[in-house]
Design an enzyme around this catalytic site. Structure first.
Site, short mmCIF file in Angstrom:
data_model
loop_
_atom_site.label_atom_id
_atom_site.label_comp_id
_atom_site.label_asym_id
_atom_site.label_seq_id
_atom_site.Cartn_x
_atom_site.Cartn_y
_atom_site.Cartn_z
CE1 TYR A 164 2.66 1.60 -7.71
CE2 TYR A 164 1.45 0.52 -5.94
CZ TYR A 164 2.16 0.46 -7.13
OH TYR A 164 2.34 -0.77 -7.72
CE LYS A 168 0.02 0.53 -10.04
NZ LYS A 168 0.34 0.46 -11.48
#
Ligand code: NAD
Length: 303
Positions: A164, A168
């Site tokens: 993640y 990001k």
């Protein structure tokens, strides 16, 4: 209803739930015609259902707004293209895209599998690319438009979400690249790092000191999509919004530099680097130590 986005056409991914839903509702309430995309999946990305996007469209229509549903997976090129084509077919133009769709597959790096890495990076990073790719071609020809990506404070790094955090961080670089590459065509690109109460944030194993509602995030997105933000020439920026707080992140830049006399060798670097160029302490590492201390004292860690 306001008129911040009167006459504009906006596509929002992940618009069936949480922050994306609030963004889509707010855009419609401010006068935009909205393409509501949502694959209708679980937090981990499974069990797709087209009902989630359709339900959000019904809600927008019930509130007097205009919207159309697209239940595609943003991690496919065809999905990204269909979102953009739907805007053009139904409303004839596309002024803004907001890429909110996301999933989580949490695991420590040393245990993370390919099945945990690939879909997370595909949904967030590629899922922003597929929509930006299709939208930017339209916006370049229009000579106007706004691209908005969704990042997270976790782009700084994460203990159990390397997938993640990497996605990001990639989204920030993608947004900055879009801001640079489309500047001369009148297209802006910005990034939002939200902290808001949703099913996703309910998963966080700590007390969040600064958190707000999806509607707070939606207000910032509406502003960034509006002519007021375009008039200010806001592009290439990353904004955090967490309840009452709005913050702008620094642009990455070199902190300190040193120069060799002659060629570098490992030994020269060992003698030179610690005392001159040095390091930039990692705030997340300090936070981790504070959280470990709180946990050892039997308190719920906060961040
Ligand atoms: N909630 C927070 O505090 C927080 C913090 C940091 C970042 N974010 C980011 O904000 C965004 C929204 O988060 P949220 O909390 O509203 O999550 P959420 O789980 O409530 O909503 C995400 C939506 O995305 C949809 N989706 C997932 N995969 C998709 C795909 N492949 N194609 C299309 N739609 C898909 C899901 O069906 C869901 O409706 C995410 O990108 C998330 O990483 C949220």
């Amino acid at each position: 209803m306001g008129n911040f986005l009167a006459g504009k056409v906006v596509a929002v991914t992940g618009a069936g739930r949480g922050i994306g839903r609030a963004v889509a509702m707010a855009c419609a309430a401010e006068g935009a015609q909205v393409v509501v995309n949502d694959y209708g999946v679980s937090i981990e990305g499974g069990e797709p259902s087209s009902e989630v996007a359709e339900a959000a469209v019904k809600e927008i229509e019930a509130a007097g707004g205009t919207a159309v549903a697209v239940a595609d997976d943003v991690s496919t090129m065809a999905g990204g293209q269909r979102i953009v084509d739907t805007a053009l077919q139904h409303y004839g133009r596309l002024d803004g895209v907001v890429c909110v769709a996301g999933i989580l597959r949490e695991r420590m790096l040393f245990n993370m599998t390919e099945e945990e890495w690939d879909p997370v990076v595909a949904t967030h990073l590629k899922g922003t690319f597929t929509v930006f790719r299709a939208a930017s071609a339209v916006m370049r020809a229009q000579r106007s438009g706004t691209l908005i990506g969704f990042t997270s404070g976790n782009h700084q790094g994460s203990v159990a979400q390397a997938n993640y955090a990497s996605a990001k961080g990639g989204i920030i670089s993608l947004v900055r690249s879009a801001a640079l590459g489309l500047h001369k065509y009148g297209v802006t690109a910005n990034c939002v790092a939200p902290v808001a109460r949703t099913r996703m944030s309910a998963n966080v194993p700590m007390e969040l000191k600064e958190i707000g509602e999806p509607e707070d995030v939606a207000a910032l997105v509406v502003y960034l999509l509006s002519d007021r933000a375009r008039d200010e020439k806001i592009t290439g920026q990353v904004y955090t919004i967490a309840g009452p707080k709005i913050a702008v992140w620094a642009q990455p830049r070199e902190l300190r530099a040193g120069y060799a006399e002659g060629a570098w060798t490992p030994e020269k670097i060992a003698d030179f680097l610690p005392g001159t160029v040095g390091t930039d302490p990692m705030p997340m590492l300090a936070q981790l130590d504070a959280m470990a201390k709180a946990a050892a004292e039997g308190q719920r860690p906060n961040a």
